[in-house]
Design a protein around this motif. Sequence first.
Motif, mmCIF file in Angstrom:
data_model
loop_
_atom_site.group_PDB
_atom_site.id
_atom_site.type_symbol
_atom_site.label_atom_id
_atom_site.label_comp_id
_atom_site.label_asym_id
_atom_site.label_seq_id
_atom_site.Cartn_x
_atom_site.Cartn_y
_atom_site.Cartn_z
ATOM 1 N N LYS B 160 4.708 10.798 8.496
ATOM 2 C CA LYS B 160 4.913 10.676 7.056
ATOM 3 C C LYS B 160 4.308 9.506 6.257
ATOM 4 C CE LYS B 160 9.414 12.962 6.658
ATOM 5 N NZ LYS B 160 10.565 12.588 7.870
ATOM 6 N N PRO B 161 4.063 9.794 4.977
ATOM 7 C CA PRO B 161 3.230 8.687 4.318
ATOM 8 C C PRO B 161 4.328 7.426 4.235
ATOM 9 C CG PRO B 161 3.665 10.705 2.764
ATOM 10 C CD PRO B 161 4.131 10.872 4.181
ATOM 11 N N PRO B 162 3.730 6.422 4.628
ATOM 12 C CA PRO B 162 4.660 5.189 4.712
ATOM 13 C C PRO B 162 4.931 4.501 3.655
ATOM 14 C CG PRO B 162 2.296 4.715 5.202
ATOM 15 C CD PRO B 162 2.226 5.932 4.913
ATOM 16 N N GLU B 163 5.916 3.731 3.643
ATOM 17 C CA GLU B 163 6.495 3.016 2.471
ATOM 18 C C GLU B 163 6.064 1.524 2.841
ATOM 19 O OE1 GLU B 163 10.567 2.863 0.469
ATOM 20 O OE2 GLU B 163 10.341 5.104 1.542
ATOM 21 N N THR B 164 6.385 1.145 3.737
ATOM 22 C CA THR B 164 6.145 -0.333 4.082
ATOM 23 C C THR B 164 4.941 -0.483 4.859
ATOM 24 O OG1 THR B 164 7.113 -0.369 6.074
ATOM 25 C CG2 THR B 164 8.428 -0.731 4.162
ATOM 26 N N TRP B 165 4.282 -1.673 4.860
ATOM 27 C CA TRP B 165 3.170 -2.038 5.634
ATOM 28 C C TRP B 165 3.452 -1.779 7.193
ATOM 29 C CZ3 TRP B 165 -1.757 -2.895 4.422
ATOM 30 C CH2 TRP B 165 -2.382 -3.405 5.307
ATOM 31 N N ASP B 166 4.570 -2.187 7.642
ATOM 32 C CA ASP B 166 4.990 -1.742 9.250
ATOM 33 C C ASP B 166 4.809 -0.497 9.316
ATOM 34 O OD1 ASP B 166 5.129 -4.583 9.697
ATOM 35 O OD2 ASP B 166 7.284 -4.698 9.339
ATOM 36 N N GLU B 167 5.216 0.353 8.436
ATOM 37 C CA GLU B 167 5.224 1.744 8.821
ATOM 38 C C GLU B 167 3.802 2.130 8.637
ATOM 39 O OE1 GLU B 167 9.655 2.603 6.206
ATOM 40 O OE2 GLU B 167 7.869 3.874 5.530
ATOM 41 N N LEU B 168 2.999 1.508 7.949
ATOM 42 C CA LEU B 168 1.454 2.069 7.642
ATOM 43 C C LEU B 168 0.914 1.789 9.053
ATOM 44 C CD1 LEU B 168 -0.765 2.907 5.827
ATOM 45 C CD2 LEU B 168 -1.390 0.268 5.696
ATOM 46 N N SER B 202 -2.328 -4.035 -3.247
ATOM 47 C CA SER B 202 -1.727 -4.309 -4.302
ATOM 48 C C SER B 202 -0.262 -4.733 -4.440
ATOM 49 C CB SER B 202 -2.013 -3.014 -5.527
ATOM 50 O OG SER B 202 -3.360 -3.299 -5.908
ATOM 51 N N SER B 203 0.476 -3.868 -3.887
ATOM 52 C CA SER B 203 2.056 -3.979 -3.654
ATOM 53 C C SER B 203 2.260 -5.321 -3.164
ATOM 54 C CB SER B 203 2.520 -3.019 -2.784
ATOM 55 O OG SER B 203 2.519 -1.904 -3.489
ATOM 56 N N GLN B 204 1.461 -6.054 -2.222
ATOM 57 C CA GLN B 204 1.618 -7.184 -1.557
ATOM 58 C C GLN B 204 1.315 -8.355 -2.609
ATOM 59 O OE1 GLN B 204 0.880 -7.487 2.587
ATOM 60 N NE2 GLN B 204 0.362 -5.547 2.735
ATOM 61 N N ILE B 205 0.295 -8.058 -3.179
ATOM 62 C CA ILE B 205 -0.292 -9.360 -3.892
ATOM 63 C C ILE B 205 0.496 -9.220 -5.169
ATOM 64 C CG2 ILE B 205 -2.217 -10.028 -5.350
ATOM 65 C CD1 ILE B 205 -4.063 -8.396 -3.288
ATOM 66 N N GLY B 206 0.877 -8.429 -5.885
ATOM 67 C CA GLY B 206 1.824 -8.277 -7.017
ATOM 68 C C GLY B 206 1.316 -8.760 -8.229
ATOM 69 N N LYS B 207 2.270 -8.010 -9.245
ATOM 70 C CA LYS B 207 1.895 -8.356 -10.636
ATOM 71 C C LYS B 207 1.990 -9.928 -10.955
ATOM 72 C CE LYS B 207 3.710 -4.275 -12.679
ATOM 73 N NZ LYS B 207 4.888 -3.665 -13.463
ATOM 74 N N GLN B 208 3.232 -10.534 -10.534
ATOM 75 C CA GLN B 208 3.356 -11.845 -10.785
ATOM 76 C C GLN B 208 2.110 -12.806 -10.202
ATOM 77 O OE1 GLN B 208 5.734 -12.914 -12.769
ATOM 78 N NE2 GLN B 208 4.760 -14.936 -12.555
ATOM 79 N N PHE B 209 1.486 -12.549 -9.133
ATOM 80 C CA PHE B 209 0.333 -13.304 -8.749
ATOM 81 C C PHE B 209 -0.731 -13.080 -9.931
ATOM 82 C CE2 PHE B 209 -3.942 -13.215 -6.738
ATOM 83 C CZ PHE B 209 -3.994 -14.319 -6.229
ATOM 84 N N GLU B 210 -0.898 -11.759 -10.332
ATOM 85 C CA GLU B 210 -2.141 -11.622 -11.458
ATOM 86 C C GLU B 210 -1.685 -12.317 -12.472
ATOM 87 O OE1 GLU B 210 -2.527 -7.342 -12.598
ATOM 88 O OE2 GLU B 210 -3.995 -7.995 -13.618
ATOM 89 N N ALA B 288 0.759 5.231 -3.076
ATOM 90 C CA ALA B 288 0.548 3.917 -3.438
ATOM 91 C C ALA B 288 0.461 2.860 -2.318
ATOM 92 C CB ALA B 288 1.446 3.494 -4.479
ATOM 93 N N SER B 289 -0.025 1.711 -2.553
ATOM 94 C CA SER B 289 -0.171 0.907 -1.490
ATOM 95 C C SER B 289 1.238 0.385 -0.845
ATOM 96 C CB SER B 289 -0.736 -0.666 -2.051
ATOM 97 O OG SER B 289 -0.002 -1.171 -2.912
ATOM 98 N N PRO B 290 1.326 0.221 0.348
ATOM 99 C CA PRO B 290 2.723 0.136 1.048
ATOM 100 C C PRO B 290 3.198 -1.539 0.664
ATOM 101 C CG PRO B 290 1.098 0.596 2.681
ATOM 102 C CD PRO B 290 0.340 0.428 1.409
ATOM 103 N N VAL B 291 4.556 -1.559 0.539
ATOM 104 C CA VAL B 291 5.202 -2.751 0.068
ATOM 105 C C VAL B 291 5.301 -3.313 1.494
ATOM 106 C CG1 VAL B 291 6.244 -2.027 -2.048
ATOM 107 C CG2 VAL B 291 7.482 -1.781 0.245
ATOM 108 N N LEU B 292 5.648 -4.788 1.349
ATOM 109 C CA LEU B 292 5.853 -5.769 2.375
ATOM 110 C C LEU B 292 7.363 -5.312 3.143
ATOM 111 C CD1 LEU B 292 4.295 -7.585 4.101
ATOM 112 C CD2 LEU B 292 5.347 -9.550 2.783
ATOM 113 N N LYS B 293 8.246 -5.207 2.337
ATOM 114 C CA LYS B 293 9.717 -4.874 2.602
ATOM 115 C C LYS B 293 10.145 -4.028 1.452
ATOM 116 C CE LYS B 293 11.870 -8.861 0.620
ATOM 117 N NZ LYS B 293 10.826 -9.579 -0.385
ATOM 118 N N LYS B 294 11.055 -3.046 2.075
ATOM 119 C CA LYS B 294 11.747 -2.193 1.331
ATOM 120 C C LYS B 294 12.401 -2.712 -0.093
ATOM 121 C CE LYS B 294 12.444 2.183 3.643
ATOM 122 N NZ LYS B 294 12.512 2.377 5.052
#
Lengths: 309, 420
Positions: B160-168, B202-210, B288-294
Amino acid sequence: MAADLEWPTGRKIWVTALIVPPLAFMATFVVLPILSAFVYAFYEWQGLKREGFVGLKNFADVLLHEPWAPVTWRAFSHNVMVFVTLMIIQNGFGFLLAYALARQLPGYRFHRVAVFLPVILSTVIVALLWKQFLHPVFGLFNKVLSQFGFGMVTTPWLGLSETALWAITLVNAWHWVGFPTLVFLAGIQRIPPDIIEASRIDGVSEWQLVRTIIWPLVAPSATVCFVLLFIGAFNWFELPYLMVGLEGSPYGSTDVLGLYFYRTAFGNQSSGNQDFGHGSALAVLMFLFVAVVSTFWTIRLRRREIELS
Amino acid sequence: MKALKTTAIKTLAALAAASALSWPLAAAAGELRFWTWRNEDKAAYAEFFKDFNKQHPDVKITFEAFEPQNYPTVLSTAMAGDKGPDVMMVRAYGAFEAVARPGYLLELNESNVPGLTKLPEPALKGQTLRADGKIYAVPFATQTMLIIYNTEIFARVGVKPPETWDELLEVSKKLKAAGIIPFANGTATAWQNETLVSALLSSQIGKQFEADIVSGKADFTDKRFVDALGRLQDLAKADYLSPSFSGIDYPSSQQLFSSGAAAMFAGGSFELAPFLKSNPALKMDVFASPVLKKGDERLVGIFLDGGYAVNAKSANKEDGLKLMRYFASKEYGEKFANTLGNLSPIPGVTFTDPMLKKVADLNKSSMSYMMAVHFRYQEPSGSVLLQSGVQKMLAGKATPAETGADITKGIATYYAPFKK
């Protein structure tokens, strides 16, 4: 009398009509652009809009200052590598091929055509052809290597910084080797056969013949090949542009002055900034370097021709 | 000598006349010359202009397209020589400023194009000259960086399409075990390295970093950025990109995905239409890019493709503005999006294509395609630095930390907050 007067007038018109169009053409499309590049290099630019006069700043930037200078010198060093490599394999191999063809070994008529054939192909075709040959997955080159048991040396030739520049240099040699071959062959064929015959009767070895008789007597051909290769190697653009892109991929390992000039002056997909000032400075420096070095080298090589003949 | 002189003058005069004639003539009243780099959209624009002519039958628009790579050069050369078109497509951000900064474009505002300022802020930002804060073009499309996957392969392998990086990583492992290339991507084409970062990380880098980069609180040696790069490097080391990826260029990656040899493609929403064109039987979906943790916010990377602008020196500014008002209308946005399969940023536009709808939904949670949006104004551009940096890193010739430091150092030559 009247006819005498008319003739020179007619001739003058005739000569004028022959000279003026090419002169106007050269002036418009060669002299004018070179002169304007000289002028452009002394200004600051906003895209294609000229701003203030900045003197030698653009030249100093591309030669001495970050972030331009390291890229300029890296690109220049790659041009030097390409020149030296091509001097050895393209001109060197060209001479050997010419000698082999001149010996009229069996099948030389076919090989004379075969060697020259790639030269008439357009660079675009050569680049696409070799890009396909060198493709890491579908490419013929790696497949042939594997077939003959060299599977362990297959590699993405254009994708590795260690091999990419060599790969396109070799493609260039493959494309152009016919040219020095032809020039050297013409040079060798111009040598009076009795000289070669006499030396053979005197019992000189093949190596002595090449080194002491043929090589000195083809000096004029060498001059042509050397100088043209020099100009070509330092203005190199089409092949790297088509095979590895404007950035000199991977990470600048195939970047040469031609590519650097183009992306600085005209921008590219990833930067969009057109900088005519620094671009023109690069173009002027390339022009001066090629013009000055090739002039002096030609003079030296001509002197060598006289000494040797 | 005189004969020579006269002949020379005559020849030069003839040449000058010939070159003057070869330039296109300026448009007469009621006529607009429209320039674009999208020759493939010619038929669609014929429809749009027909639509426009229903309200303004007196304006005749001619469509002229140029090769995309050379478009910026052709356009700015023409504008500098006062031979530019009346209306034109312009790119966004740095490339937009190259045309807007010298004053070639007409300022657009609420009074000459009502409703313009209602467009989303990020879209307008791409067509705003930073020096004066004014808008010079009507944005036409945004592009989204995400992961496209082959639904048939996923179903066949049972993932299935992964949600987290580990799932990817887990999904990639299963795909590889089934003899399928997980990601079609390669790194030989420089700009593909930038899309990899935005589409996958993108999901790991995050809006706050930007936000921290823009405010100058952080630079690219920041842990959030460097760690994300590290994970991308792990993905490549595990052989989840295309085989011999360092030698795989962009067209080869596209082929690997559209032929079904690879299951995923990390790239832009602009890939969807070409994929379908080269293989109409292809069944695709996006995530969308997977997240690091749910529980982390899931993000896509967004950038503005370009906009429509009016030449400040056009003899026909009024007609040009009429066209701009049409381009900014919801009616046009809808037609544009559903004809060309692009995401119009005009508010209230509804999409008929389910895939477009899905991308529009993903866009609700986004950060920007960072280097293009913030660091393509000066050289060395952030994009160029990121591209070559990631290319080098994935080839195993630099660590993620070195890559971050190199990018920071390059941008520091013109970006004050990075100067230390």
